[in-house]
Design a protein around this motif. Structure first.
Motif, PDB file in Angstrom:
ATOM      1  N   ALA A 241       0.842  -1.188   0.000  1.00 44.52           N
ATOM      2  CA  ALA A 241       0.000   0.000   0.000  1.00 44.52           C
ATOM      3  C   ALA A 241       0.878   1.239   0.000  1.00 44.52           C
ATOM      4  N   LYS A 242       0.387   2.305  -0.595  1.00 47.21           N
ATOM      5  CA  LYS A 242       1.116   3.566  -0.610  1.00 47.21           C
ATOM      6  C   LYS A 242       0.796   4.347   0.659  1.00 47.21           C
ATOM      7  N   ALA A 243       1.808   4.974   1.209  1.00 44.62           N
ATOM      8  CA  ALA A 243       1.634   5.752   2.430  1.00 44.62           C
ATOM      9  C   ALA A 243       0.565   6.826   2.237  1.00 44.62           C
ATOM     10  N   GLY A 244      -0.360   6.901   3.193  1.00 50.04           N
ATOM     11  CA  GLY A 244      -1.418   7.898   3.140  1.00 50.04           C
ATOM     12  C   GLY A 244      -2.656   7.449   2.405  1.00 50.04           C
ATOM     13  N   ARG A 245      -2.562   6.343   1.685  1.00 47.39           N
ATOM     14  CA  ARG A 245      -3.716   5.828   0.950  1.00 47.39           C
ATOM     15  C   ARG A 245      -4.614   4.990   1.867  1.00 47.39           C
ATOM     16  N   THR A 246      -5.790   4.684   1.350  1.00 47.60           N
ATOM     17  CA  THR A 246      -6.766   3.917   2.139  1.00 47.60           C
ATOM     18  C   THR A 246      -6.492   2.424   2.081  1.00 47.60           C
ATOM     19  N   ILE A 247      -6.545   1.802   3.221  1.00 49.38           N
ATOM     20  CA  ILE A 247      -6.475   0.344   3.318  1.00 49.38           C
ATOM     21  C   ILE A 247      -7.864  -0.161   3.704  1.00 49.38           C
ATOM     22  N   THR A 248      -8.327  -1.156   2.998  1.00 53.84           N
ATOM     23  CA  THR A 248      -9.609  -1.789   3.317  1.00 53.84           C
ATOM     24  C   THR A 248      -9.349  -3.106   4.044  1.00 53.84           C
ATOM     25  N   VAL A 249      -9.981  -3.245   5.204  1.00 52.74           N
ATOM     26  CA  VAL A 249      -9.796  -4.450   6.016  1.00 52.74           C
ATOM     27  C   VAL A 249     -11.127  -5.191   6.094  1.00 52.74           C
ATOM     28  N   THR A 250     -11.116  -6.443   5.669  1.00 55.18           N
ATOM     29  CA  THR A 250     -12.331  -7.252   5.678  1.00 55.18           C
ATOM     30  C   THR A 250     -12.107  -8.543   6.469  1.00 55.18           C
ATOM     31  N   GLY A 251     -13.180  -9.201   6.797  1.00 56.01           N
ATOM     32  CA  GLY A 251     -13.093 -10.474   7.516  1.00 56.01           C
ATOM     33  C   GLY A 251     -14.479 -10.994   7.806  1.00 56.01           C
ATOM     34  N   ARG A 252     -14.525 -12.000   8.654  1.00 47.04           N
ATOM     35  CA  ARG A 252     -15.827 -12.583   9.019  1.00 47.04           C
ATOM     36  C   ARG A 252     -15.741 -13.191  10.411  1.00 47.04           C
ATOM     37  N   LEU A 253     -16.805 -12.981  11.187  1.00 44.77           N
ATOM     38  CA  LEU A 253     -16.932 -13.559  12.526  1.00 44.77           C
ATOM     39  C   LEU A 253     -17.977 -14.667  12.476  1.00 44.77           C
ATOM     40  N   THR A 254     -17.575 -15.869  12.870  1.00 48.69           N
ATOM     41  CA  THR A 254     -18.501 -17.001  12.895  1.00 48.69           C
ATOM     42  C   THR A 254     -18.395 -17.703  14.246  1.00 48.69           C
ATOM     43  N   ARG A 255     -19.377 -18.528  14.532  1.00 47.35           N
ATOM     44  CA  ARG A 255     -19.336 -19.313  15.769  1.00 47.35           C
ATOM     45  C   ARG A 255     -19.996 -20.666  15.540  1.00 47.35           C
TER      46      ARG A 255
ATOM     47  N   SER B  86     -24.048  -8.299  14.327  1.00 49.68           N
ATOM     48  CA  SER B  86     -24.392  -7.294  15.348  1.00 49.68           C
ATOM     49  C   SER B  86     -23.530  -7.394  16.597  1.00 49.68           C
ATOM     50  N   ARG B  87     -22.258  -7.731  16.399  1.00 52.72           N
ATOM     51  CA  ARG B  87     -21.323  -7.866  17.525  1.00 52.72           C
ATOM     52  C   ARG B  87     -20.202  -6.842  17.399  1.00 52.72           C
ATOM     53  N   PRO B  88     -19.763  -6.226  18.506  1.00 56.72           N
ATOM     54  CA  PRO B  88     -18.629  -5.294  18.439  1.00 56.72           C
ATOM     55  C   PRO B  88     -17.322  -6.048  18.218  1.00 56.72           C
ATOM     56  N   VAL B  89     -16.528  -5.566  17.270  1.00 58.81           N
ATOM     57  CA  VAL B  89     -15.239  -6.183  16.936  1.00 58.81           C
ATOM     58  C   VAL B  89     -14.202  -5.078  16.818  1.00 58.81           C
TER      59      VAL B  89
ATOM     60  N   SER C 116     -20.124  -6.239  13.473  1.00 59.53           N
ATOM     61  CA  SER C 116     -20.251  -7.254  12.424  1.00 59.53           C
ATOM     62  C   SER C 116     -21.614  -7.146  11.752  1.00 59.53           C
ATOM     63  N   GLY C 117     -21.607  -7.357  10.432  1.00 59.65           N
ATOM     64  CA  GLY C 117     -22.835  -7.241   9.667  1.00 59.65           C
ATOM     65  C   GLY C 117     -23.549  -8.576   9.528  1.00 59.65           C
ATOM     66  N   GLY C 118     -24.499  -8.609   8.599  1.00 56.54           N
ATOM     67  CA  GLY C 118     -25.225  -9.836   8.347  1.00 56.54           C
ATOM     68  C   GLY C 118     -24.280 -10.952   7.956  1.00 56.54           C
ATOM     69  N   GLY C 119     -24.507 -12.132   8.513  1.00 58.83           N
ATOM     70  CA  GLY C 119     -23.624 -13.254   8.229  1.00 58.83           C
ATOM     71  C   GLY C 119     -22.262 -13.132   8.880  1.00 58.83           C
ATOM     72  N   GLY C 120     -22.117 -12.143   9.790  1.00 53.16           N
ATOM     73  CA  GLY C 120     -20.846 -11.965  10.488  1.00 53.16           C
ATOM     74  C   GLY C 120     -19.788 -11.222   9.707  1.00 53.16           C
ATOM     75  N   THR C 121     -20.162 -10.584   8.580  1.00 53.53           N
ATOM     76  CA  THR C 121     -19.172  -9.894   7.743  1.00 53.53           C
ATOM     77  C   THR C 121     -18.571  -8.696   8.469  1.00 53.53           C
ATOM     78  N   LEU C 122     -17.295  -8.453   8.177  1.00 55.44           N
ATOM     79  CA  LEU C 122     -16.560  -7.339   8.760  1.00 55.44           C
ATOM     80  C   LEU C 122     -15.916  -6.539   7.633  1.00 55.44           C
ATOM     81  N   LYS C 123     -16.067  -5.222   7.677  1.00 55.06           N
ATOM     82  CA  LYS C 123     -15.443  -4.375   6.658  1.00 55.06           C
ATOM     83  C   LYS C 123     -15.265  -2.972   7.209  1.00 55.06           C
ATOM     84  N   THR C 124     -14.051  -2.437   7.046  1.00 53.79           N
ATOM     85  CA  THR C 124     -13.770  -1.077   7.462  1.00 53.79           C
ATOM     86  C   THR C 124     -12.555  -0.573   6.702  1.00 53.79           C
ATOM     87  N   THR C 125     -12.239   0.711   6.864  1.00 56.71           N
ATOM     88  CA  THR C 125     -11.081   1.283   6.192  1.00 56.71           C
ATOM     89  C   THR C 125     -10.223   2.045   7.196  1.00 56.71           C
TER      90      THR C 125
END
Length: 264
Positions: free
Chosen positions: A173-187, A200-203, A223-232
Protein backbone atom coordinates in the motif's frame (compact mmCIF):
# COMPACT_ATOMS: atom_id res chain seq x y z
CA UNK A 1 -34.53 -34.73 39.43
CA UNK A 2 -31.57 -35.25 41.70
CA UNK A 3 -29.21 -38.09 40.90
CA UNK A 4 -27.65 -40.01 43.78
CA UNK A 5 -25.43 -43.06 43.91
CA UNK A 6 -27.58 -46.00 44.95
CA UNK A 7 -25.05 -47.37 47.40
CA UNK A 8 -23.32 -44.31 48.77
CA UNK A 9 -23.74 -45.53 52.35
CA UNK A 10 -20.22 -46.57 53.25
CA UNK A 11 -18.93 -44.53 56.15
CA UNK A 12 -15.60 -42.75 56.12
CA UNK A 13 -13.04 -45.14 57.63
CA UNK A 14 -9.79 -43.57 56.49
CA UNK A 15 -8.36 -40.27 55.40
CA UNK A 16 -9.46 -40.82 51.82
CA UNK A 17 -12.73 -42.16 50.50
CA UNK A 18 -13.72 -43.06 46.98
CA UNK A 19 -17.19 -44.19 45.92
CA UNK A 20 -17.57 -45.49 42.40
CA UNK A 21 -21.03 -47.05 42.49
CA UNK A 22 -23.28 -46.20 39.56
CA UNK A 23 -26.03 -43.81 40.67
CA UNK A 24 -29.73 -44.55 40.70
CA UNK A 25 -32.29 -41.94 39.74
CA UNK A 26 -33.08 -41.23 43.36
CA UNK A 27 -31.99 -42.24 46.82
CA UNK A 28 -33.81 -45.30 48.11
CA UNK A 29 -35.42 -43.36 50.96
CA UNK A 30 -35.89 -39.67 50.19
CA UNK A 31 -35.37 -37.61 53.32
CA UNK A 32 -37.39 -34.48 53.88
CA UNK A 33 -35.21 -33.05 56.67
CA UNK A 34 -32.03 -31.48 55.31
CA UNK A 35 -28.65 -32.44 56.71
CA UNK A 36 -26.13 -29.98 58.04
CA UNK A 37 -23.40 -30.29 55.41
CA UNK A 38 -22.19 -27.02 53.89
CA UNK A 39 -20.40 -26.64 50.57
CA UNK A 40 -17.70 -24.09 49.78
CA UNK A 41 -14.88 -23.40 47.35
CA UNK A 42 -16.87 -24.89 44.46
CA UNK A 43 -14.77 -24.48 41.30
CA UNK A 44 -15.48 -25.84 37.82
CA UNK A 45 -12.77 -26.25 35.18
CA UNK A 46 -10.26 -24.32 37.25
CA UNK A 47 -12.53 -21.29 37.14
CA UNK A 48 -12.29 -20.97 33.35
CA UNK A 49 -15.17 -20.88 30.88
CA UNK A 50 -15.67 -24.09 28.89
CA UNK A 51 -15.61 -23.26 25.17
CA UNK A 52 -16.85 -25.94 22.78
CA UNK A 53 -16.69 -26.19 19.01
CA UNK A 54 -18.67 -28.70 16.98
CA UNK A 55 -16.72 -31.81 17.96
CA UNK A 56 -14.73 -30.63 20.99
CA UNK A 57 -14.03 -33.21 23.68
CA UNK A 58 -12.93 -32.02 27.11
CA UNK A 59 -12.41 -33.38 30.58
CA UNK A 60 -14.13 -31.13 33.12
CA UNK A 61 -13.29 -31.24 36.81
CA UNK A 62 -15.38 -29.96 39.71
CA UNK A 63 -13.68 -29.39 43.07
CA UNK A 64 -15.39 -28.47 46.33
CA UNK A 65 -15.13 -28.56 50.10
CA UNK A 66 -17.80 -30.32 52.15
CA UNK A 67 -18.06 -29.61 55.88
CA UNK A 68 -20.28 -31.41 58.37
CA UNK A 69 -20.12 -31.60 62.19
CA UNK A 70 -20.42 -35.40 61.97
CA UNK A 71 -17.95 -35.78 59.10
CA UNK A 72 -18.68 -36.52 55.45
CA UNK A 73 -19.21 -40.11 54.34
CA UNK A 74 -19.76 -39.38 50.64
CA UNK A 75 -20.27 -36.38 48.41
CA UNK A 76 -20.79 -35.68 44.74
CA UNK A 77 -21.57 -32.81 42.39
CA UNK A 78 -22.78 -32.35 38.83
CA UNK A 79 -23.73 -29.58 36.41
CA UNK A 80 -27.26 -28.81 35.32
CA UNK A 81 -28.96 -26.28 33.04
CA UNK A 82 -32.52 -25.05 33.00
CA UNK A 83 -35.11 -23.22 35.12
CA UNK A 84 -34.91 -25.72 38.00
CA UNK A 85 -33.59 -29.18 38.76
CA UNK A 86 -36.92 -30.87 38.04
CA UNK A 87 -37.16 -29.23 34.62
CA UNK A 88 -33.48 -29.30 33.62
CA UNK A 89 -32.74 -29.48 29.90
CA UNK A 90 -29.12 -30.49 30.44
CA UNK A 91 -27.12 -32.44 33.01
CA UNK A 92 -23.42 -33.30 33.02
CA UNK A 93 -22.44 -36.00 33.53
CA UNK A 94 -25.61 -37.92 32.71
CA UNK A 95 -24.84 -40.46 35.45
CA UNK A 96 -22.91 -38.60 38.15
CA UNK A 97 -20.36 -40.67 40.07
CA UNK A 98 -19.52 -39.94 43.68
CA UNK A 99 -16.61 -37.61 44.15
CA UNK A 100 -13.28 -38.65 45.57
CA UNK A 101 -12.94 -36.93 48.94
CA UNK A 102 -10.05 -36.53 51.34
CA UNK A 103 -10.53 -35.66 55.00
CA UNK A 104 -8.55 -32.72 56.29
CA UNK A 105 -5.64 -33.97 58.43
CA UNK A 106 -6.39 -31.23 60.98
CA UNK A 107 -10.21 -31.17 60.92
CA UNK A 108 -12.22 -34.39 60.56
CA UNK A 109 -15.39 -32.39 59.80
CA UNK A 110 -13.99 -31.08 56.52
CA UNK A 111 -13.34 -32.98 53.29
CA UNK A 112 -12.01 -31.72 49.96
CA UNK A 113 -13.66 -33.44 47.01
CA UNK A 114 -13.16 -33.77 43.28
CA UNK A 115 -14.92 -35.37 40.33
CA UNK A 116 -13.90 -35.40 36.65
CA UNK A 117 -15.98 -36.34 33.63
CA UNK A 118 -15.87 -36.11 29.86
CA UNK A 119 -17.82 -33.61 27.78
CA UNK A 120 -18.38 -34.29 24.08
CA UNK A 121 -19.87 -31.35 22.18
CA UNK A 122 -21.27 -33.55 19.40
CA UNK A 123 -23.05 -35.74 21.95
CA UNK A 124 -23.91 -33.39 24.81
CA UNK A 125 -24.58 -30.07 23.04
CA UNK A 126 -27.11 -30.27 20.23
CA UNK A 127 -29.09 -27.18 21.28
CA UNK A 128 -27.64 -23.66 21.05
CA UNK A 129 -29.77 -22.73 24.04
CA UNK A 130 -27.42 -24.72 26.27
CA UNK A 131 -24.76 -22.03 25.92
CA UNK A 132 -24.43 -19.81 28.96
CA UNK A 133 -24.53 -20.36 32.70
CA UNK A 134 -24.87 -23.84 34.22
CA UNK A 135 -25.32 -24.54 37.94
CA UNK A 136 -23.52 -26.94 40.23
CA UNK A 137 -25.72 -29.21 42.33
CA UNK A 138 -23.80 -30.52 45.33
CA UNK A 139 -24.92 -33.28 47.68
CA UNK A 140 -23.45 -35.11 50.63
CA UNK A 141 -24.14 -37.92 53.07
CA UNK A 142 -22.73 -37.53 56.56
CA UNK A 143 -21.56 -40.34 58.84
CA UNK A 144 -25.02 -40.50 60.46
CA UNK A 145 -26.63 -41.09 57.05
CA UNK A 146 -28.18 -37.61 56.91
CA UNK A 147 -28.34 -36.08 53.43
CA UNK A 148 -27.84 -32.51 52.29
CA UNK A 149 -28.33 -31.14 48.79
CA UNK A 150 -27.86 -27.63 47.43
CA UNK A 151 -29.25 -26.89 43.97
CA UNK A 152 -26.89 -23.99 43.25
CA UNK A 153 -23.61 -24.46 45.08
CA UNK A 154 -21.69 -22.80 42.25
CA UNK A 155 -21.84 -21.96 38.56
CA UNK A 156 -19.94 -22.60 35.34
CA UNK A 157 -20.26 -21.24 31.82
CA UNK A 158 -20.31 -23.12 28.55
CA UNK A 159 -19.68 -21.08 25.40
CA UNK A 160 -19.82 -21.65 21.66
CA UNK A 161 -16.40 -21.54 19.96
CA UNK A 162 -15.92 -18.59 17.58
CA UNK A 163 -13.62 -17.89 14.66
CA UNK A 164 -12.57 -14.64 13.02
CA UNK A 165 -10.64 -13.88 9.83
CA UNK A 166 -8.92 -10.77 8.46
CA UNK A 167 -7.61 -9.52 5.14
CA UNK A 168 -6.03 -6.08 4.59
CA UNK A 169 -5.58 -4.73 1.05
CA UNK A 170 -4.06 -3.53 -1.16
CA UNK A 171 -0.68 -5.09 -0.48
CA UNK A 172 1.68 -3.30 -0.82
CA UNK A 173 0.00 0.00 0.00
CA UNK A 174 1.12 3.57 -0.61
CA UNK A 175 1.63 5.75 2.43
CA UNK A 176 -1.42 7.90 3.14
CA UNK A 177 -3.72 5.83 0.95
CA UNK A 178 -6.77 3.92 2.14
CA UNK A 179 -6.48 0.34 3.32
CA UNK A 180 -9.61 -1.79 3.32
CA UNK A 181 -9.80 -4.45 6.02
CA UNK A 182 -12.33 -7.25 5.68
CA UNK A 183 -13.09 -10.47 7.52
CA UNK A 184 -15.83 -12.58 9.02
CA UNK A 185 -16.93 -13.56 12.53
CA UNK A 186 -18.50 -17.00 12.90
CA UNK A 187 -19.34 -19.31 15.77
CA UNK A 188 -20.20 -22.96 16.30
CA UNK A 189 -23.84 -23.72 15.62
CA UNK A 190 -24.44 -26.87 17.65
CA UNK A 191 -27.83 -27.40 16.01
CA UNK A 192 -26.73 -27.25 12.38
CA UNK A 193 -23.28 -28.75 12.89
CA UNK A 194 -21.56 -25.85 11.07
CA UNK A 195 -19.96 -22.48 11.78
CA UNK A 196 -22.41 -19.69 11.01
CA UNK A 197 -22.12 -15.91 10.90
CA UNK A 198 -22.39 -13.89 14.12
CA UNK A 199 -23.82 -10.46 13.32
CA UNK A 200 -24.39 -7.29 15.35
CA UNK A 201 -21.32 -7.87 17.53
CA UNK A 202 -18.63 -5.29 18.44
CA UNK A 203 -15.24 -6.18 16.94
CA UNK A 204 -11.98 -4.30 17.35
CA UNK A 205 -9.64 -3.53 14.46
CA UNK A 206 -6.11 -3.58 15.84
CA UNK A 207 -2.69 -2.72 14.43
CA UNK A 208 0.83 -3.79 15.37
CA UNK A 209 3.76 -1.89 13.94
CA UNK A 210 6.53 -3.98 12.38
CA UNK A 211 9.16 -4.71 15.00
CA UNK A 212 6.69 -4.25 17.88
CA UNK A 213 4.97 -6.95 19.91
CA UNK A 214 2.00 -4.84 20.98
CA UNK A 215 -1.31 -4.37 19.20
CA UNK A 216 -3.31 -1.17 19.68
CA UNK A 217 -6.97 -0.70 18.87
CA UNK A 218 -7.61 1.48 15.82
CA UNK A 219 -11.41 1.42 15.97
CA UNK A 220 -14.39 -0.72 16.94
CA UNK A 221 -16.88 -1.81 14.28
CA UNK A 222 -20.01 -3.96 14.29
CA UNK A 223 -20.25 -7.25 12.42
CA UNK A 224 -22.84 -7.24 9.67
CA UNK A 225 -25.23 -9.84 8.35
CA UNK A 226 -23.62 -13.25 8.23
CA UNK A 227 -20.85 -11.97 10.49
CA UNK A 228 -19.17 -9.89 7.74
CA UNK A 229 -16.56 -7.34 8.76
CA UNK A 230 -15.44 -4.38 6.66
CA UNK A 231 -13.77 -1.08 7.46
CA UNK A 232 -11.08 1.28 6.19
CA UNK A 233 -8.03 2.99 7.65
CA UNK A 234 -4.99 4.91 6.41
CA UNK A 235 -1.69 3.31 5.44
CA UNK A 236 1.02 4.85 7.61
CA UNK A 237 3.74 2.29 8.26
CA UNK A 238 4.54 -1.38 7.79
CA UNK A 239 2.66 -3.61 10.18
CA UNK A 240 -0.05 -6.13 10.93
CA UNK A 241 -3.81 -5.70 11.05
CA UNK A 242 -6.12 -8.04 12.94
CA UNK A 243 -9.69 -8.27 14.20
CA UNK A 244 -10.40 -9.11 17.84
CA UNK A 245 -13.73 -10.29 19.24
CA UNK A 246 -13.94 -10.18 23.05
CA UNK A 247 -16.71 -12.78 23.32
CA UNK A 248 -20.11 -12.77 25.02
CA UNK A 249 -21.79 -14.73 27.81
CA UNK A 250 -22.62 -17.47 25.28
CA UNK A 251 -19.73 -17.26 22.82
CA UNK A 252 -15.98 -17.50 23.35
CA UNK A 253 -13.50 -14.83 22.22
CA UNK A 254 -11.60 -14.96 18.93
CA UNK A 255 -8.51 -13.23 17.57
CA UNK A 256 -7.46 -13.27 13.92
CA UNK A 257 -3.87 -13.92 12.89
CA UNK A 258 -2.36 -10.58 11.89
CA UNK A 259 -2.26 -9.74 8.16
CA UNK A 260 0.93 -7.87 7.17
CA UNK A 261 0.78 -4.80 4.97
CA UNK A 262 3.92 -3.38 3.36
CA UNK A 263 3.60 0.42 3.18
CA UNK A 264 5.78 2.17 0.58
Amino acid sequence: MRIRPAAATAFLAAATLSASTLPATAHAADRTAPGSTTFSKVVVNGGKDIVLGLTTKKTVTITWTATDPDGVAASWAYLWHGPDTDDADGRLPAYPPAGTCAVSPTDRTTSTCKVSFGVDAARDFTDNGLAGTWKVLAEAQDTNDDWTDVDVAGTARFERYSKITVNASPEPAKAGRTITVTGRLTRANWESGAYTGYGSRPVQLQFRKKGSSTYTTVKTITSGGGGTLKTTTKARTDGYFRFLFAGTSTTGPATATGDFVDVR
